[in-house]
Design a protein around this motif. Structure first.
Motif, PDB file in Angstrom:
ATOM      1  N   SER A  69     -54.438  31.853  42.252  1.00  0.00           N
ATOM      2  CA  SER A  69     -53.536  31.025  41.140  1.00  0.00           C
ATOM      3  C   SER A  69     -53.978  30.041  40.394  1.00  0.00           C
ATOM      4  CB  SER A  69     -52.481  30.720  41.958  1.00  0.00           C
ATOM      5  OG  SER A  69     -52.778  29.565  42.904  1.00  0.00           O
ATOM      6  N   VAL A 191     -46.278  28.806  42.118  1.00  0.00           N
ATOM      7  CA  VAL A 191     -47.814  28.079  41.888  1.00  0.00           C
ATOM      8  C   VAL A 191     -47.979  26.758  43.143  1.00  0.00           C
ATOM      9  CG1 VAL A 191     -49.070  26.138  40.492  1.00  0.00           C
ATOM     10  CG2 VAL A 191     -47.385  27.749  39.156  1.00  0.00           C
ATOM     11  N   THR A 215     -47.619  34.231  37.811  1.00  0.00           N
ATOM     12  CA  THR A 215     -48.555  34.113  39.016  1.00  0.00           C
ATOM     13  C   THR A 215     -48.850  34.645  40.348  1.00  0.00           C
ATOM     14  OG1 THR A 215     -48.463  31.982  38.230  1.00  0.00           O
ATOM     15  CG2 THR A 215     -49.430  31.786  40.643  1.00  0.00           C
ATOM     16  N   TYR A 216     -47.608  34.571  40.563  1.00  0.00           N
ATOM     17  CA  TYR A 216     -47.212  35.400  42.202  1.00  0.00           C
ATOM     18  C   TYR A 216     -48.049  36.764  42.817  1.00  0.00           C
ATOM     19  CZ  TYR A 216     -45.189  37.148  46.530  1.00  0.00           C
ATOM     20  OH  TYR A 216     -45.570  37.136  48.367  1.00  0.00           O
ATOM     21  N   THR A 219     -51.418  37.004  41.547  1.00  0.00           N
ATOM     22  CA  THR A 219     -52.343  37.087  42.246  1.00  0.00           C
ATOM     23  C   THR A 219     -52.408  37.768  44.042  1.00  0.00           C
ATOM     24  OG1 THR A 219     -51.856  34.201  41.810  1.00  0.00           O
ATOM     25  CG2 THR A 219     -52.766  34.655  44.143  1.00  0.00           C
TER      26      THR A 219
END
Length: 269
Positions: A69, A191, A215-216, A219
């Motif tokens: 991330s 984050v 992000t999630y 990742t």
């Protein structure tokens, strides 16, 4: 189309050269990512004491999550919202309103040049630091899907931030709104904490918001598995959902952009 691509390359190259002359700004940011990551290491070491997994993630996977991330943050970092609001506030946006290239495309070309420089100045040093100092496993489960998901994250972050910048056409001084929104965006993007750690009712809401795709989701795709709000998707399904979300957000951005231009021309009447 060829002319547009040529202009994008030219703007990106000029932005690359401009920021290369002031790359010390980027070098300063090299401290932020590793320091925040080190804090996460200390926190999760204490959390995992006596436990093998938390919410289905091992300690090694948790470190990988925050390592990846952090790298995604460097790759997709965007300042289109701040730049656009400054142009509107100062009145300099009028020069872009008269140009044949729409400003959103100009801003995207700038980001491409800026982040191309960041790959060597920020991403690579931090990647090596995570690999050799922190010994984090950063081998993607599926390199192809991981790369595609990160590229989509790059565009998603741009479109969301640009939408925030467009609020300046209505609010003029939108700095407060911008800061609050960007903080909420980081929280909802995963984050500070994986979204799977939130209560289930919150997870269901976050699943339908666009922020997880910054992000999630990329990742989790990088790690090799995706799950949120009890919904498990294959890597192909997760990336496909992300691509659909990017297209919808891009369409919303263009609609707001055209509405903002009408607002901008209306001010001068």
């Amino acid at each position: 189309m060829k002319r547009q691509l040529a202009m994008i390359r030219a703007i990106g190259f000029v932005t690359y050269k401009e920021w290369a002359a002031f790359r010390s700004h980027m070098l300063a940011s090299l401290l932020v990512g590793p320091v925040l990551f080190l804090v996460q290491v200390f926190i999760w070491q204490a959390m995992f004491e006596g436990k093998e997994t938390i919410n289905g993630l091992t300690f090694a996977q948790m470190l990988t999550y925050f390592g990846v991330s952090t790298l995604i943050h460097y790759i997709s970092f965007d300042f289109a919202d701040w730049n656009l609001q400054m142009l509107v506030r100062s009145g300099k946006f009028v020069t872009f309103a008269l140009r044949p290239m729409p400003h959103w495309l100009f801003a995207l070309a700038q980001k491409l040049g800026h982040r191309s420089l960041a790959l060597g100045v920020e991403v690579l040093p931090v990647l090596l630091l995570f690999l050799f100092l922190f010994q984090v496993n950063l081998m993607p489960a599926s390199p192809g899907w991981a790369l595609l998901s990160i590229v989509l994250s790059f565009f998603m972050n741009f479109f969301i931030n640009y939408c925030v910048g467009l609020t300046a056409f209505w609010l003029v001084r939108a700095e407060g709104v911008r800061r609050v929104f960007l903080l909420l965006k980081d929280v909802c993007a995963g984050v500070f904490l994986p979204l799977s750690f939130f209560p289930e009712v919150v997870q269901k809401l976050l699943f339908f918001l666009p922020f997880q795709f910054i992000t999630y989701l990329p990742t989790r795709v990088y790690i090799g598995e995706y799950e949120l709000a009890g919904i498990r998707l294959s890597l192909a399904e997760a990336v496909g959902l992300q691509a659909l979300a990017v297209l919808i957000t891009a369409g919303l951005t263009l609609a707001l952009y055209h509405a903002a231009l009408k607002r901008f021309t209306g001010v001068g009447v």
